[in-house]
Every structure is written in structure tokens, then in C-alpha cells.
Design a protein around this motif. Structure first.
Motif, PDB file in Angstrom:
ATOM      1  N   ASP A  75       0.477  -0.534   0.661  1.00  0.00           N
ATOM      2  CA  ASP A  75       0.343  -0.248  -0.046  1.00  0.00           C
ATOM      3  C   ASP A  75       0.795   1.146  -0.053  1.00  0.00           C
ATOM      4  O   ASP A  75       1.495   1.400   1.073  1.00  0.00           O
ATOM      5  CB  ASP A  75      -0.875  -0.097   1.446  1.00  0.00           C
ATOM      6  N   ARG A  77       0.377   4.356  -0.360  1.00  0.00           N
ATOM      7  CA  ARG A  77      -0.468   5.738   0.138  1.00  0.00           C
ATOM      8  C   ARG A  77      -0.035   6.006   1.654  1.00  0.00           C
ATOM      9  O   ARG A  77      -0.011   5.769   2.276  1.00  0.00           O
ATOM     10  CB  ARG A  77      -2.060   4.967   0.963  1.00  0.00           C
ATOM     11  N   LEU A 118      -0.030  -0.021  -6.156  1.00  0.00           N
ATOM     12  CA  LEU A 118      -0.382   1.061  -6.575  1.00  0.00           C
ATOM     13  C   LEU A 118       0.575   2.132  -8.244  1.00  0.00           C
ATOM     14  O   LEU A 118       1.668   2.407  -7.397  1.00  0.00           O
ATOM     15  CB  LEU A 118      -0.988   2.518  -6.314  1.00  0.00           C
ATOM     16  N   GLY A 122      -1.492   6.866 -10.186  1.00  0.00           N
ATOM     17  CA  GLY A 122      -3.155   5.382  -9.008  1.00  0.00           C
ATOM     18  C   GLY A 122      -3.578   4.772  -9.293  1.00  0.00           C
ATOM     19  O   GLY A 122      -4.983   4.688  -8.920  1.00  0.00           O
ATOM     20  N   TRP A 124      -4.445   0.489  -9.421  1.00  0.00           N
ATOM     21  CA  TRP A 124      -3.572  -0.555  -9.172  1.00  0.00           C
ATOM     22  C   TRP A 124      -3.564  -1.620  -9.939  1.00  0.00           C
ATOM     23  O   TRP A 124      -4.558  -2.209 -10.828  1.00  0.00           O
ATOM     24  CB  TRP A 124      -5.282  -0.984  -8.075  1.00  0.00           C
ATOM     25  N   ARG A 148       2.877   8.064  -1.001  1.00  0.00           N
ATOM     26  CA  ARG A 148       2.225   9.517  -2.185  1.00  0.00           C
ATOM     27  C   ARG A 148       1.374   9.924  -1.094  1.00  0.00           C
ATOM     28  O   ARG A 148       0.439   8.859  -0.296  1.00  0.00           O
ATOM     29  CB  ARG A 148       1.247   8.838  -3.041  1.00  0.00           C
ATOM     30  N   GLN A 152      -2.452  12.627  -3.545  1.00  0.00           N
ATOM     31  CA  GLN A 152      -2.124  12.192  -4.719  1.00  0.00           C
ATOM     32  C   GLN A 152      -2.527  10.837  -4.658  1.00  0.00           C
ATOM     33  O   GLN A 152      -3.259  10.610  -6.287  1.00  0.00           O
ATOM     34  CB  GLN A 152      -1.250  11.942  -4.735  1.00  0.00           C
ATOM     35  N   THR A 153      -3.709  10.042  -3.641  1.00  0.00           N
ATOM     36  CA  THR A 153      -3.706   8.861  -4.529  1.00  0.00           C
ATOM     37  C   THR A 153      -5.693   8.837  -3.902  1.00  0.00           C
ATOM     38  O   THR A 153      -6.377   8.024  -3.743  1.00  0.00           O
ATOM     39  CB  THR A 153      -3.171   7.904  -3.362  1.00  0.00           C
ATOM     40  N   SER A 156      -7.706   6.681  -6.143  1.00  0.00           N
ATOM     41  CA  SER A 156      -7.512   5.346  -5.727  1.00  0.00           C
ATOM     42  C   SER A 156      -8.731   4.699  -4.883  1.00  0.00           C
ATOM     43  O   SER A 156      -8.883   5.580  -4.003  1.00  0.00           O
ATOM     44  CB  SER A 156      -6.182   5.192  -5.770  1.00  0.00           C
TER      45      SER A 156
END
Length: 229
Positions: A75, A77, A118, A122, A124, A148, A152-153, A156
Motif C-alpha cells: 500500500d 498511500r 498502486l 494511481g 491498482w 504518495r 495524490q491517491t 484511487s
């Protein structure tokens, strides 16, 4: 290696439940494909005659196994808390290194698994890992995006769409985004869940009710929270 043994034990247990209805792949010839035994492998797959000749345990690979249902999520994020940049980057590096290390171990021992992450746009991405060379090539694409911010995500999805369609028995989730929201999203999975976070987040992270907490240490080890180091 501790995490790898734990995962292989979980997979072997799930495999025992599905072994009653064997099927063979088109290229598999019974008794022809073997590899070294790994703790947690089903004893039913040991080729005792070959093991005796080679003087170490050998396991058949031609039979159906549940290992293809092993999924790994990296992940990207980012944790949005106010954290010194040096500590943030160190924690993110630890997650990347240990995730790739675990995947390389799977590839080395012939444990099929699927990686979700990701990409730089952005979106998957997911791909099945068959060997270490393939993982090395894919890691270049994987690192183009990197960690990010939430902004930015934002577009997503919370979880990989492909993962939601899989009936995986074991899921490893490497993340620095240890929010209650993410934990709650994973609680809908029936899979055995390994929740893997940086060691410094152990006291503040939310843990899914269906998951066991594992920590990435500063020296790139994976240890179970509350277990022996």
C-alpha cells in the motif's frame, strides 16, 4: 523467515481442506516436479523414495496446492500524520525492502503469489510472481510511483479491485496507512490476514479484527507483535 514459516503453515492448513478433489495442470506429470521441503508443507506431498536417495526431504509440485491464493498488497498511500521526513522515508523504505524480500523468498521456493500495488498513475496493478527475475524487473515499475500523499491517491480505490474478486486464503498487507478506515475495509475479507506495519507505528495503528499484527523493524526484520524477537 519467521513470517514465511507462519504463512506456509496457514497455506498448508487450508490446502488440507481442498486436497480431497485433486486436479492437475496441463503440463504437470505426477511425480516429475519436485522441490526442497519447507516447514509447513503438507506431509502428503513428500516423495519419501526420492527423499531417501537425496538424503533430504523433497516435495511434489504436481499436485494442486492452495499457494496460488497467496496475495501481497504493498500500500503506497502515505501516512498523513506530522512525521519528520527522515523517519517517514526510513519507515517507507523498510516496508518496500521487506515486502520485496518476502516476495523474493516466495519466488525462490516456488510459492506462487500475486502482488497488488498502486502504479505511478494511481491505478491498482497486480501480477503473478513466478520467479525472482520477473520480480526484479517489475520492482522497477513498482518504485516509479512510490509512496504518495492522501491528496495524490484520493481518486484511487481503498483496496485493489482485483483482490475483491479473489477468494484468497492468505493476505499480506504492507502499509504505513494504519487508519481505522483501512482496517475496517479489510475486515470484510474471509482470508487469513497479516497486517504488516513499521515498528514505530505499533502503539497507534488500527488492526483489523481478522488480522495478526506484524512489525517491520529498523534492521529489516519481520516480527509478530507481542511475540519473541
Amino acid at each position: 523467515s519467521v513470517l514465511f514459516r507462519s504463512v506456509s503453515t496457514e497455506i498448508a492448513a487450508a490446502d488440507e481442506e481442498t486436497e480431497a478433489t485433486p486436479t492437475h495442470s496441463a503440463s504437470a506429470m505426477p511425480g516429475y516436479e519436485h522441490r526442497d521441503y519447507i516447514p509447513g508443507d503438507s506431509l502428503k506431498r513428500i516423495n519419501w523414495k526420492l527423499s531417501s536417495k537425496r538424503r533430504h526431504l523433497m516435495v511434489r509440485q504436481d499436485e494442486p496446492i492452495a499457494l496460488a491464493r497467496l496475495s501481497v498488497v504493498l500500500d503506497f498511500r502515505r501516512d498523513n500524520r506530522e512525521i519528520p521526513l527522515e523517519k517517514r522515508l526510513a519507515a517507507e523504505e523498510q516496508l518496500i525492502e521487506t515486502a520485496l524480500g518476502f516476495l523474493m523468498l516466495c519466488a525462490r521456493y516456488g510459492y506462487p503469489c500475486k502482488l497488488h500495488y498502486l502504479d505511478a498513475l494511481g491505478e491498482w496493478e497486480n501480477f503473478s510472481i513466478d520467479d525472482g527475475e520477473q520480480l526484479a524487473v517489475e520492482s522497477v515499475n513498482l518504485l516509479r510511483g512510490g509512496f504518495r500523499s492522501a491528496e495524490q491517491t484520493a481518486a484511487s480505490s481503498q483496496l485493489p479491485p482485483a483482490l475483491l474478486q479473489e477468494a484468497g486464503c492468505v493476505l499480506l498487507y504492507f502499509t504505513a496507512n494504519t487508519t481505522a478506515e483501512t482496517a475496517a475495509a479489510l475486515e470484510s475479507f474471509s482470508a487469513q490476514l497479516y497486517w504488516i506495519v513499521p515498528e514505530q507505528d505499533a502503539e497507534i495503528c488500527a488492526v483489523p479484527k481478522n488480522g495478526s499484527l506484524w512489525l517491520v523493524t529498523q534492521d529489516y526484520r519481520l516480527v509478530q507483535a507481542g511475540g519473541e524477537v
